[in-house]
Design a protein around this motif. Sequence first.
Motif, PDB file in Angstrom:
ATOM      1  N   ASP A 101       5.237  -4.500  -0.616  1.00 56.86           N
ATOM      2  CA  ASP A 101       4.353  -3.345  -0.503  1.00 56.86           C
ATOM      3  C   ASP A 101       4.353  -2.501  -1.777  1.00 56.86           C
ATOM      4  OD1 ASP A 101       3.140  -3.747   1.903  1.00 56.86           O
ATOM      5  OD2 ASP A 101       4.649  -2.682   3.072  1.00 56.86           O
ATOM      6  N   LEU A 102       5.506  -2.381  -2.432  1.00 56.38           N
ATOM      7  CA  LEU A 102       5.537  -1.678  -3.709  1.00 56.38           C
ATOM      8  C   LEU A 102       4.787  -2.467  -4.776  1.00 56.38           C
ATOM      9  CD1 LEU A 102       9.198  -0.355  -3.605  1.00 56.38           C
ATOM     10  CD2 LEU A 102       7.158   1.057  -3.856  1.00 56.38           C
ATOM     11  N   SER A 103       4.859  -3.790  -4.711  1.00 61.80           N
ATOM     12  CA  SER A 103       4.132  -4.623  -5.667  1.00 61.80           C
ATOM     13  C   SER A 103       2.627  -4.500  -5.457  1.00 61.80           C
ATOM     14  CB  SER A 103       4.565  -6.088  -5.534  1.00 61.80           C
ATOM     15  OG  SER A 103       5.932  -6.243  -5.847  1.00 61.80           O
ATOM     16  N   ILE A 104       2.206  -4.358  -4.201  1.00 57.11           N
ATOM     17  CA  ILE A 104       0.793  -4.126  -3.911  1.00 57.11           C
ATOM     18  C   ILE A 104       0.325  -2.846  -4.595  1.00 57.11           C
ATOM     19  CG2 ILE A 104      -0.819  -3.448  -2.066  1.00 57.11           C
ATOM     20  CD1 ILE A 104       0.653  -5.423  -0.232  1.00 57.11           C
ATOM     21  N   ALA A 105       1.134  -1.794  -4.456  1.00 55.85           N
ATOM     22  CA  ALA A 105       0.773  -0.512  -5.063  1.00 55.85           C
ATOM     23  C   ALA A 105       0.710  -0.622  -6.587  1.00 55.85           C
ATOM     24  CB  ALA A 105       1.774   0.564  -4.650  1.00 55.85           C
ATOM     25  N   LEU A 106       1.651  -1.358  -7.180  1.00 52.89           N
ATOM     26  CA  LEU A 106       1.645  -1.529  -8.631  1.00 52.89           C
ATOM     27  C   LEU A 106       0.418  -2.321  -9.080  1.00 52.89           C
ATOM     28  CD1 LEU A 106       5.436  -2.235  -9.293  1.00 52.89           C
ATOM     29  CD2 LEU A 106       4.108  -0.308 -10.170  1.00 52.89           C
ATOM     30  N   GLY A 107       0.031  -3.330  -8.285  1.00 52.25           N
ATOM     31  CA  GLY A 107      -1.176  -4.084  -8.607  1.00 52.25           C
ATOM     32  C   GLY A 107      -2.403  -3.190  -8.601  1.00 52.25           C
ATOM     33  N   GLN A 156      -6.483   0.014 -11.665  1.00 50.61           N
ATOM     34  CA  GLN A 156      -7.042   1.356 -11.827  1.00 50.61           C
ATOM     35  C   GLN A 156      -7.047   1.737 -13.303  1.00 50.61           C
ATOM     36  OE1 GLN A 156      -4.946   4.309  -9.556  1.00 50.61           O
ATOM     37  NE2 GLN A 156      -6.479   5.888  -9.879  1.00 50.61           N
ATOM     38  N   LYS A 157      -5.973   1.378 -14.011  1.00 50.14           N
ATOM     39  CA  LYS A 157      -5.910   1.648 -15.449  1.00 50.14           C
ATOM     40  C   LYS A 157      -7.009   0.885 -16.186  1.00 50.14           C
ATOM     41  CE  LYS A 157      -1.302   2.926 -17.118  1.00 50.14           C
ATOM     42  NZ  LYS A 157      -0.089   2.440 -17.806  1.00 50.14           N
ATOM     43  N   ALA A 204       5.423 -11.969  -4.840  1.00 45.60           N
ATOM     44  CA  ALA A 204       5.006 -10.922  -5.782  1.00 45.60           C
ATOM     45  C   ALA A 204       3.608 -11.205  -6.321  1.00 45.60           C
ATOM     46  CB  ALA A 204       5.999 -10.826  -6.934  1.00 45.60           C
ATOM     47  N   VAL A 205       3.296 -12.489  -6.493  1.00 43.39           N
ATOM     48  CA  VAL A 205       1.950 -12.850  -6.948  1.00 43.39           C
ATOM     49  C   VAL A 205       0.929 -12.511  -5.876  1.00 43.39           C
ATOM     50  CG1 VAL A 205       0.469 -14.769  -7.660  1.00 43.39           C
ATOM     51  CG2 VAL A 205       2.846 -14.686  -8.420  1.00 43.39           C
ATOM     52  N   LEU A 206       1.237 -12.854  -4.626  1.00 36.40           N
ATOM     53  CA  LEU A 206       0.333 -12.533  -3.519  1.00 36.40           C
ATOM     54  C   LEU A 206       0.174 -11.025  -3.369  1.00 36.40           C
ATOM     55  CD1 LEU A 206       1.601 -15.090  -0.817  1.00 36.40           C
ATOM     56  CD2 LEU A 206      -0.219 -15.392  -2.503  1.00 36.40           C
ATOM     57  N   ALA A 207       1.273 -10.301  -3.550  1.00 40.91           N
ATOM     58  CA  ALA A 207       1.224  -8.838  -3.438  1.00 40.91           C
ATOM     59  C   ALA A 207       0.309  -8.243  -4.508  1.00 40.91           C
ATOM     60  CB  ALA A 207       2.631  -8.252  -3.554  1.00 40.91           C
ATOM     61  N   ASP A 208       0.352  -8.797  -5.699  1.00 40.18           N
ATOM     62  CA  ASP A 208      -0.515  -8.324  -6.774  1.00 40.18           C
ATOM     63  C   ASP A 208      -1.980  -8.525  -6.401  1.00 40.18           C
ATOM     64  OD1 ASP A 208      -0.827  -7.434  -9.672  1.00 40.18           O
ATOM     65  OD2 ASP A 208      -1.869  -9.358  -9.717  1.00 40.18           O
ATOM     66  N   TRP A 209      -2.297  -9.672  -5.813  1.00 44.15           N
ATOM     67  CA  TRP A 209      -3.670  -9.942  -5.378  1.00 44.15           C
ATOM     68  C   TRP A 209      -4.116  -8.927  -4.321  1.00 44.15           C
ATOM     69  CZ3 TRP A 209      -3.299 -15.958  -4.347  1.00 44.15           C
ATOM     70  CH2 TRP A 209      -3.001 -16.616  -5.550  1.00 44.15           C
ATOM     71  N   VAL A 210      -3.243  -8.664  -3.350  1.00 43.97           N
ATOM     72  CA  VAL A 210      -3.590  -7.734  -2.269  1.00 43.97           C
ATOM     73  C   VAL A 210      -3.803  -6.325  -2.818  1.00 43.97           C
ATOM     74  CG1 VAL A 210      -2.771  -6.651  -0.133  1.00 43.97           C
ATOM     75  CG2 VAL A 210      -2.413  -9.098  -0.494  1.00 43.97           C
ATOM     76  N   GLY A 211      -2.950  -5.902  -3.736  1.00 45.31           N
ATOM     77  CA  GLY A 211      -3.084  -4.574  -4.317  1.00 45.31           C
ATOM     78  C   GLY A 211      -4.401  -4.397  -5.052  1.00 45.31           C
ATOM     79  N   LYS A 212      -4.785  -5.408  -5.807  1.00 43.99           N
ATOM     80  CA  LYS A 212      -6.055  -5.334  -6.535  1.00 43.99           C
ATOM     81  C   LYS A 212      -7.233  -5.350  -5.564  1.00 43.99           C
ATOM     82  CE  LYS A 212      -4.568  -7.136 -11.027  1.00 43.99           C
ATOM     83  NZ  LYS A 212      -3.166  -6.765 -10.873  1.00 43.99           N
ATOM     84  N   ALA A 213      -7.141  -6.162  -4.515  1.00 51.09           N
ATOM     85  CA  ALA A 213      -8.211  -6.179  -3.513  1.00 51.09           C
ATOM     86  C   ALA A 213      -8.317  -4.839  -2.808  1.00 51.09           C
ATOM     87  CB  ALA A 213      -7.963  -7.300  -2.505  1.00 51.09           C
ATOM     88  N   GLU A 239       3.109   3.286   0.558  1.00 53.06           N
ATOM     89  CA  GLU A 239       1.938   2.707  -0.095  1.00 53.06           C
ATOM     90  C   GLU A 239       1.412   1.503   0.692  1.00 53.06           C
ATOM     91  OE1 GLU A 239       0.355   3.727  -2.738  1.00 53.06           O
ATOM     92  OE2 GLU A 239       1.696   5.238  -3.582  1.00 53.06           O
ATOM     93  N   GLY A 240       2.339   0.754   1.297  1.00 49.37           N
ATOM     94  CA  GLY A 240       1.922  -0.378   2.123  1.00 49.37           C
ATOM     95  C   GLY A 240       1.191   0.074   3.369  1.00 49.37           C
ATOM     96  N   GLY A 241       1.597   1.239   3.914  1.00 52.00           N
ATOM     97  CA  GLY A 241       0.907   1.783   5.075  1.00 52.00           C
ATOM     98  C   GLY A 241      -0.536   2.131   4.755  1.00 52.00           C
ATOM     99  N   ILE A 242      -0.782   2.639   3.540  1.00 55.10           N
ATOM    100  CA  ILE A 242      -2.143   2.986   3.125  1.00 55.10           C
ATOM    101  C   ILE A 242      -2.996   1.734   3.021  1.00 55.10           C
ATOM    102  CG2 ILE A 242      -3.518   3.955   1.253  1.00 55.10           C
ATOM    103  CD1 ILE A 242      -1.108   5.816   0.665  1.00 55.10           C
TER     104      ILE A 242
END
Length: 518
Positions: A66-72, A77-78, A215-224, A464-467
């Motif tokens: 969930d933290l990795s999602i937020a970082l993604g 955003q940057k 972590a790779v999957l989390a990055d995808w989810v965060g960007k989505a 962040e994962g809850g959001i």
Amino acid sequence: MTTPAIDLSIIPAAQRAAVLALMEKVAALTEITQRQEHLIAELNHALHGKRSEKLTEDERQLAFEDLSIALGEVEVQKEHLAAKTGDKTTTKPAPKRTIGNLPAALPRIEEVIEPDSLICPCGCGIMHKIGEDRSERLDIVPAQLRVIVTVRPKYACRTCTDGVTQAPAPSHLIMGALPTEATIAHVLVSKYADHLPLYRQSQILARAGLDLHRAVLADWVGKAAFHLKPVVDRLAEHLKRSDKLFMDETTAPVLDPGRGKTKTGYLWALARDDRPWGGEDPPGVVYFYAPGRAGANAEICLTGFDGILQIDGYQGYNRLTKPTRKGGAPIRVAHCWAHARRKLKEVFDRDGSEIAAEGLRRIAEIYTVEADIRGISHGQRLSARQARSAPLVAAFGEWLQAERRKISSKSRLGEKLTYIHNHWEGLQTFLTDGRVEIDNNRVENLIRPITLNRKNALFAGHDEGGIAWGRIASLIETCKINGVEPFAYLKTTLTAIAQDHPQSRIDDLLPWNFRTSS
């Protein structure tokens, strides 16, 4: 670090706009960077802090993903801020090599993208192929993994040296990365509809010979999640324009890495469903995550809504009906007869109370009328309720007060009758408006998928994962109640976003407007 104040009055007017734009960009980048640094610190604390030793391996993995999602999300955003401001100096992630990263055993489907014209610009004739660029992205078809190979031939003129042409690379949601939009949609549906945490999805893919770390999957989810935010925000805007909505809340346990245990967050469901009386507005639901159950959170979620709100008896909603309500005028509430019935049923099931039984019988008579008028227009429902239900409700009210005078308010039954008495005004709202339902059951049904996900995933790994959970669940559950297949919708929507779908047509991306291509 605080940015020093600038006296704009000493800057020439011609340059003032540029300075203001630069100041806004610096402020936005500072905010993004601070959030990124905070998340990285949280991640390190969750993985390496002393109290992380109290966490099981599954708990650590949930916090990590969930933290990795937020970082993604922060990373993309940057990138978007840099693109919006035309900043070419901002460091972009190095392009990721895609050829050879995917198992050779996976089938390849080549898509050759030819230029619009092979005629040399200088008029020399037809160009000939001199090479090509190839890239590979992971594509997922349910129950089948495959690799999409994109081939872009290069053509050049045999006569001159200036006539090289090649089709431009197609746009993707995550440029330079492995997944197609279908793959991302599959991961989202698996996590938020099928209740599979990312580390379990990683294990499933590994059995197919594909090594993709969570972590790779989390990055995808965060960007989505970042790209889908405007769609969910627009969905919420549509719902808040309604004259009547449902609201309910449910716990969303969230891991608190700093304390080595979970805390209780909440997902607040705001829903519209006018199908029982043939309303033209499509059904929908948005889940807002908040770290607590305080009524102030409901107040924030409902900013901009001024209609009738159908709710249960939770006291946190009381602030919505007061003149001091923030975000709009005082809301008129409709309380839930199903909750009133449950209060009496609890007493009856425990000791067989005849008073509780009588209350249940009277409520059943009111529900019989509702069953008879289901599906007719709201005007017809109102007429039927005034003629048939109003006398039953009035009789119930007289019975309620008579029984309360006989029973101690401190007894178990007395407490249940007091609950009904305290919500009596809201329990009568359905008699004055045919659009109002007799209970809150429709939004409670929309809470069940959240509880299923909670049961399988145990808890979110971070606030962040809850959001992200609430955001993506909003689209998936709105798809379901509109008869739309979530995977097909998310695949099409993510593809449209990747192809720069115009903001002016964002309503086209709402789930109820989705149409499958024939």
